[in-house]
Design a protein around this motif. Structure first.
Motif, PDB file in Angstrom:
ATOM      1  N   ALA A   1       0.835  -1.217   0.000  1.00 10.77           N
ATOM      2  CA  ALA A   1       0.000   0.000   0.000  1.00 10.77           C
ATOM      3  C   ALA A   1       0.867   1.263   0.000  1.00 10.77           C
ATOM      4  CB  ALA A   1      -0.949  -0.006   1.196  1.00 10.77           C
ATOM      5  N   THR A   2       1.800   1.299  -0.945  1.00  9.83           N
ATOM      6  CA  THR A   2       2.794   2.374  -0.971  1.00  9.83           C
ATOM      7  C   THR A   2       2.165   3.719  -1.305  1.00  9.83           C
ATOM      8  OG1 THR A   2       4.382   0.738  -1.777  1.00  9.83           O
ATOM      9  CG2 THR A   2       5.031   3.060  -1.901  1.00  9.83           C
TER      10      THR A   2
ATOM     11  N   THR B   1       5.676   5.714   2.356  1.00 12.62           N
ATOM     12  CA  THR B   1       5.075   4.990   3.475  1.00 12.62           C
ATOM     13  C   THR B   1       4.627   3.611   2.979  1.00 12.62           C
ATOM     14  OG1 THR B   1       2.882   5.917   3.032  1.00 12.62           O
ATOM     15  CG2 THR B   1       4.275   7.099   4.592  1.00 12.62           C
ATOM     16  N   HIS B   2       4.886   2.601   3.794  1.00  9.53           N
ATOM     17  CA  HIS B   2       4.468   1.221   3.506  1.00  9.53           C
ATOM     18  C   HIS B   2       3.553   0.726   4.613  1.00  9.53           C
ATOM     19  CE1 HIS B   2       8.158   0.281   0.747  1.00  9.53           C
ATOM     20  NE2 HIS B   2       7.163   0.902   0.098  1.00  9.53           N
TER      21      HIS B   2
ATOM     22  N   PHE C   1       7.357   4.256   7.891  1.00  7.43           N
ATOM     23  CA  PHE C   1       8.020   5.281   7.086  1.00  7.43           C
ATOM     24  C   PHE C   1       9.335   4.695   6.586  1.00  7.43           C
ATOM     25  CE2 PHE C   1       5.218   7.611   9.891  1.00  7.43           C
ATOM     26  CZ  PHE C   1       4.645   8.547   9.044  1.00  7.43           C
ATOM     27  N   ILE C   2       9.536   4.701   5.255  1.00 11.63           N
ATOM     28  CA  ILE C   2      10.648   3.996   4.625  1.00 11.63           C
ATOM     29  C   ILE C   2      11.459   4.956   3.772  1.00 11.63           C
ATOM     30  CG2 ILE C   2      11.287   2.141   3.031  1.00 11.63           C
ATOM     31  CD1 ILE C   2      10.080   1.126   5.643  1.00 11.63           C
ATOM     32  N   ALA C   3      12.784   4.912   3.975  1.00 20.66           N
ATOM     33  CA  ALA C   3      13.704   5.584   3.062  1.00 20.66           C
ATOM     34  C   ALA C   3      14.109   4.546   2.028  1.00 20.66           C
ATOM     35  CB  ALA C   3      14.918   6.106   3.808  1.00 20.66           C
TER      36      ALA C   3
ATOM     37  N   ASN D   1      15.204  -0.885   0.988  1.00 17.89           N
ATOM     38  CA  ASN D   1      14.343  -0.153   1.916  1.00 17.89           C
ATOM     39  C   ASN D   1      14.945  -0.089   3.310  1.00 17.89           C
ATOM     40  OD1 ASN D   1      12.430   0.065  -0.146  1.00 17.89           O
ATOM     41  ND2 ASN D   1      11.416  -1.838   0.435  1.00 17.89           N
ATOM     42  N   ASN D   2      14.894   1.079   3.929  1.00 19.23           N
ATOM     43  CA  ASN D   2      15.354   1.253   5.311  1.00 19.23           C
ATOM     44  C   ASN D   2      14.216   1.848   6.137  1.00 19.23           C
ATOM     45  OD1 ASN D   2      18.157   0.418   5.087  1.00 19.23           O
ATOM     46  ND2 ASN D   2      18.448   2.260   3.839  1.00 19.23           N
TER      47      ASN D   2
END
Length: 633
Positions: free
Chosen positions: A56-57, A81-82, A91-93, A113-114
């Motif tokens: 659900a990006t 956001t994932h 919250f993903i970098a 992804n981090n």
């Protein structure tokens, strides 16, 4: 080596990391154990799914733009956001890298992804705290300043900006001593370093009475409270500052009022006793006159009788100041009384002085002793004549005014209610601040020896107070003087016997409101505070300044000002009409509302433009609001 083998090697190499391999269509080809741990979906459930649907990006820019960037530049990175398998938002970098396999196979995307959820929440919490602090700095009524252990300013509240005249950006990073006059400025760094070394509390504490210095160089009394905190091993000092200008002025007026009360009691008592002595003297002189046979002694007797009569006049004035003269208050139409008295006043002034009487309104009835009011007015006219030895203008204006609670807050000795106002304005030499301070004291005079008793204004003061009224004095050197006497008004009575004013108050519509930005320029801090409070209550945005130069600085910072509301006579080398001329050049469409404590200030003598108006003090909140809408609409 086949593409599958290459992808297997990549997945094996980064298996512990959060890596997803998918095509430009988003279908997942490889799903590492790191992704299983991060997102909660096992590999067999993730592979074959569309990655942005599974997670659900939410992208910062459209997905097709991101894919095009990867095609052209070979990589893209950003924050998305994932959704975790349990529904939690992460919250993903993320970084997307283009993978071009050999043998012309279809290009793939390696997505690394981090998880930065914890960091993001910390940032949001920090931003919320900073916003909270900014709101405090913007709304706290007392000025707040934060400095470090070197004396450098790190925070400067909105109230501090208004108090010192500096914008925050101009003082942050500079030493706080720029806000201090000498000798405190040179001594501050020494006090601070001494405290840091010895803990000698020369700068820490509550309720220290010190002096501050504004940007324009003016100084003012203030109360300083300083607190200390340690953060990251460094000391910071927070100072709360309260402007004591208004309090000191109120205290000084209270002391002056108490002094006048004490002098009045003493003077009234002495005058009463002296009057008794004069009664004995004049009575015996009359009896001697009947029995006097030597005509050569009769001139001496008359001279003694005339001296006793002069003494009786002086004691009458002293009794008036001491509020012990007998009054006979009756309902009197003050406008008619003074109009009928104006011929005598005009003859008293002589031909070199232009005299004018103005009656505003049809009902100016007051409960007052008419003969004593005439006597008080005559004293004021004589004083005005003496202040204009080379001629000038003198005006007497009678009007009905209402003193409200806001006005009573500025002058605690005043009672609210309806009054008839008699304003006497001259264009004479004016008074210095020192003379104004003592103007109502008995026997104080600036005239030469033998030219005056110093009891004229004292008698007027006592008469106003004894009549249940109030007296004010406005004067500037070179501008002239206005003395204003307020005497209690008689309520207007309708034909049915009811109080028309009470009916009018009940039927008055609401005070007109507005949303425009208004620049208020007033040197008296108490009057400015009341005006600002009234305007804010009526919905306006308000910018305030204490003088013309400060007002021009404010106008640069706030270009959306719709109206300038300024006093006419102000210190600082720039009058209100001079300020208005400059503002008109800078902002030709701005509206201007003048105000003044003078009955007839200089600006009012000429024609006012349609965008300009004059509001005389004192004014009510409703009068101010109506005048604003007349100009702005």
């Amino acid at each position: 080596m086949t593409i599958e083998t290459e992808l297997d090697q990549i997945a094996l190499m980064f298996d512990g990391a959060n890596v997803v391999v998918h095509g430009f269509d988003g279908i997942i080809n490889r799903w590492t154990s790191g992704c299983e741990a991060l997102y909660g979906w096992p590999r067999n459930e993730a592979v074959g799914k569309v990655v942005h649907e599974l997670l659900a990006t939410q992208f910062p820019t459209p997905l097709e733009e991101i894919r095009e960037t990867v095609r052209r530049q070979g990589a893209w990175e950003g924050e998305v956001t994932h959704r975790h398998n349990n529904g939690q938002t992460l919250f993903i970098a993320t970084r997307w890298s283009l993978f071009n396999p050999s043998l012309g196979k279809t290009a793939m995307i390696i997505q690394t992804n981090n998880d930065v959820t914890g960091m993001k929440r910390m940032q949001d919490d920090l931003a919320e705290r900073e916003a909270h602090l900014r709101s405090i700095l913007a709304t706290v009524p007392e000025a707040m300043i934060v400095i470090d252990d070197a004396g450098r300013i790190s925070s400067f509240s909105a109230a501090a900006e208004r108090l010192f005249g500096y914008p925050s950006a101009e003082v942050c990073g500079r030493n706080v001593k720029i806000l201090m006059p000498q000798p405190d400025r040179d001594a501050h760094d020494g006090h601070l370093s001494r405290y840091l070394m010895t803990d000698e509390r020369r700068i820490i504490g509550y309720g220290r009475l010190v002096t501050g210095q504004r940007k324009d160089g003016s100084v003012f009394p203030m109360e300083l409270s300083v607190g200390e905190a340690v953060t990251n091993g460094k000391r910071i000092f927070t100072g709360f500052i309260r402007d004591l200008t208004s309090r000191h002025k109120t205290e000084e007026e209270l002391r002056q009022s108490q002094k006048m009360e004490a002098i009045g009691q003493l003077t009234g008592g002495l005058a009463h006793d002296f009057n008794n002595l004069l009664t004995v003297i004049s009575g015996n002189l009359e009896m001697i006159e009947d029995k006097l046979t030597d005509e050569r002694l009769r001139p001496l007797l008359r001279e003694a009788q005339e001296a006793a009569e002069d003494g009786a006049k002086l004691t009458g004035q002293l009794l008036a100041f001491g509020r012990r003269q007998p009054l006979n208050p009756k309902p009197v139409d003050v406008g008619q009384l003074i109009s009928g008295f104006s011929d005598l006043l005009r003859r008293t002034l002589g031909e070199a002085i232009e005299f004018r009487t103005t009656v505003i309104g049809s009902s100016n009835s007051a409960l007052v002793d008419g003969s004593q009011l005439q006597n008080a007015l005559l004293n004021l006219v004589l004083n005005a004549r003496d202040a204009m030895p080379r001629g000038g203008k003198l005006s007497v204006e009678i009007s009905r005014v209402k003193l409200d609670a806001d006005y009573a807050q500025m002058y605690p000795q005043v009672r609210t209610g309806d009054y008839v106002l008699i304003s006497v304005t001259d264009t004479g030499s004016g008074m210095t601040a020192e003379v104004k301070q003592r103007a109502f004291e008995p026997f104080f005079t600036t005239k030469g020896l033998g030219s005056g008793t110093g009891l004229g204004l004292s008698m007027v003061y006592g008469f106003a107070k004894q009549s249940g009224g109030h007296i004010q004095l406005y004067s500037e050197v070179g501008q002239g003087t206005t003395v204003r006497i307020f005497v209690p008004a008689v309520p207007k009575v309708a034909e049915d016997g009811t109080d028309q004013e009470s009916q009018a108050e009940r039927s008055e519509p609401h005070i007109p409101r507005g949303v425009e930005t208004i620049l208020v320029v007033e040197d008296d801090a108490r009057v400015r505070r009341v005006a600002v409070s009234r305007l804010i209550s009526a919905g306006y945005e308000v910018i305030e300044a204490a003088n013309g130069h400060e007002a021009l600085d404010r106008l640069e910072d706030y270009p959306d000002v719709a109206l300038l509301f300024t006093d006419i006579v102000m210190p600082g080398g720039m009058t209100g009409d001079e300020l208005a001329d400059i503002v008109r050049m800078l902002k030709p469409g701005i509206k201007i509302l003048f105000t003044s404590g003078y009955a007839e200030p200089t600006i009012a003598g000429g024609e006012l433009s349609p965008s300009t108006s004059l509001l005389k003090k004192p004014y009510t909140a409703r009068e101010l609001a109506i005048r604003l809408r007349e100009l702005l609409d």
